[in-house]
Design an enzyme around this catalytic site. Sequence first.
Site, PDB file in Angstrom:
ATOM      1  N   ARG A 113       0.862  -1.188   0.000  1.00 45.13           N
ATOM      2  CA  ARG A 113       0.000   0.000   0.000  1.00 45.13           C
ATOM      3  C   ARG A 113       0.899   1.239   0.000  1.00 45.13           C
ATOM      4  NH1 ARG A 113      -3.265   0.306   4.846  1.00 45.13           N
ATOM      5  NH2 ARG A 113      -4.316   1.984   3.755  1.00 45.13           N
ATOM      6  N   SER A 114       0.440   2.308  -0.617  1.00 43.24           N
ATOM      7  CA  SER A 114       1.258   3.523  -0.692  1.00 43.24           C
ATOM      8  C   SER A 114       1.561   4.079   0.695  1.00 43.24           C
ATOM      9  CB  SER A 114       0.587   4.578  -1.572  1.00 43.24           C
ATOM     10  OG  SER A 114      -0.636   5.003  -1.019  1.00 43.24           O
ATOM     11  N   SER A 115       0.632   3.961   1.622  1.00 40.80           N
ATOM     12  CA  SER A 115       0.863   4.458   2.992  1.00 40.80           C
ATOM     13  C   SER A 115       1.996   3.700   3.672  1.00 40.80           C
ATOM     14  CB  SER A 115      -0.412   4.325   3.833  1.00 40.80           C
ATOM     15  OG  SER A 115      -1.415   5.153   3.318  1.00 40.80           O
ATOM     16  N   ARG A 167       5.310   4.884   2.015  1.00 42.19           N
ATOM     17  CA  ARG A 167       5.686   6.231   2.464  1.00 42.19           C
ATOM     18  C   ARG A 167       6.336   6.229   3.833  1.00 42.19           C
ATOM     19  NH1 ARG A 167       1.321  10.011  -0.492  1.00 42.19           N
ATOM     20  NH2 ARG A 167       0.853   8.505  -2.106  1.00 42.19           N
ATOM     21  N   ASP A 173       1.097 -16.755 -10.090  1.00 42.12           N
ATOM     22  CA  ASP A 173       0.776 -17.526 -11.292  1.00 42.12           C
ATOM     23  C   ASP A 173      -0.714 -17.830 -11.338  1.00 42.12           C
ATOM     24  OD1 ASP A 173       3.312 -17.984 -12.614  1.00 42.12           O
ATOM     25  OD2 ASP A 173       3.864 -19.141 -10.845  1.00 42.12           O
ATOM     26  N   GLU A 194       8.254 -10.362   1.709  1.00 41.15           N
ATOM     27  CA  GLU A 194       9.694 -10.157   1.898  1.00 41.15           C
ATOM     28  C   GLU A 194       9.868  -8.723   2.374  1.00 41.15           C
ATOM     29  OE1 GLU A 194       9.859 -10.657  -2.097  1.00 41.15           O
ATOM     30  OE2 GLU A 194      10.158 -12.813  -2.108  1.00 41.15           O
TER      31      GLU A 194
END
Length: 173
Positions: free
Chosen positions: A93-95, A98, A111, A121
């Site tokens: 997620r972008s949050s 950031r 797949d 990871e």
Amino acid sequence: MILSGLEIKKRLGNDILISDFSEKRLNPNSYNVRLHNQLVVYDEEILDMKQNHHTRTMIIPEEGLVLEPGILYLGRTVEHTSTENLVPMLEGRSSIGRLGCYIHVTAGFGDVGFNGFWTLEISVIQPLRIYPNVEIGQIFYHTIEGEFEKYKEGKYQNNQGIQSSQLFKDFEK
């Protein structure tokens, strides 16, 4: 093409299965997945592609756990997913990004036919306190064109938890 959130919801129970699905985690074109409370770290400082490495398990307590830079933490999603006729992909997620947290190094691609938990990871740029069940990533689905063979078996198919690298098996052939 990437499926819309409404199309993801429409296909649930057919070619998309997401355990513990909640509509509140459905986005316009993805679905948020949560971080399980277990992490695995390698015991060795130097990793060898040909070796099956020893790991240890850590539990993320409710009050959080501080991750340190320079350490690879393997985690997993709370959600178990299965996909038919679509290509699942995972991104942070972008949050989360950031805050300088990566949830995958290279394994964001699933797949057709993948069935299992997503191994994460995780690495951080600076110390970061994380918490169990946080919405850490998002799965999105691509359609696939042309004939294909479904992923039926492999080192990571039908997993039941966090899996460390199984690359050493490639050298046993």
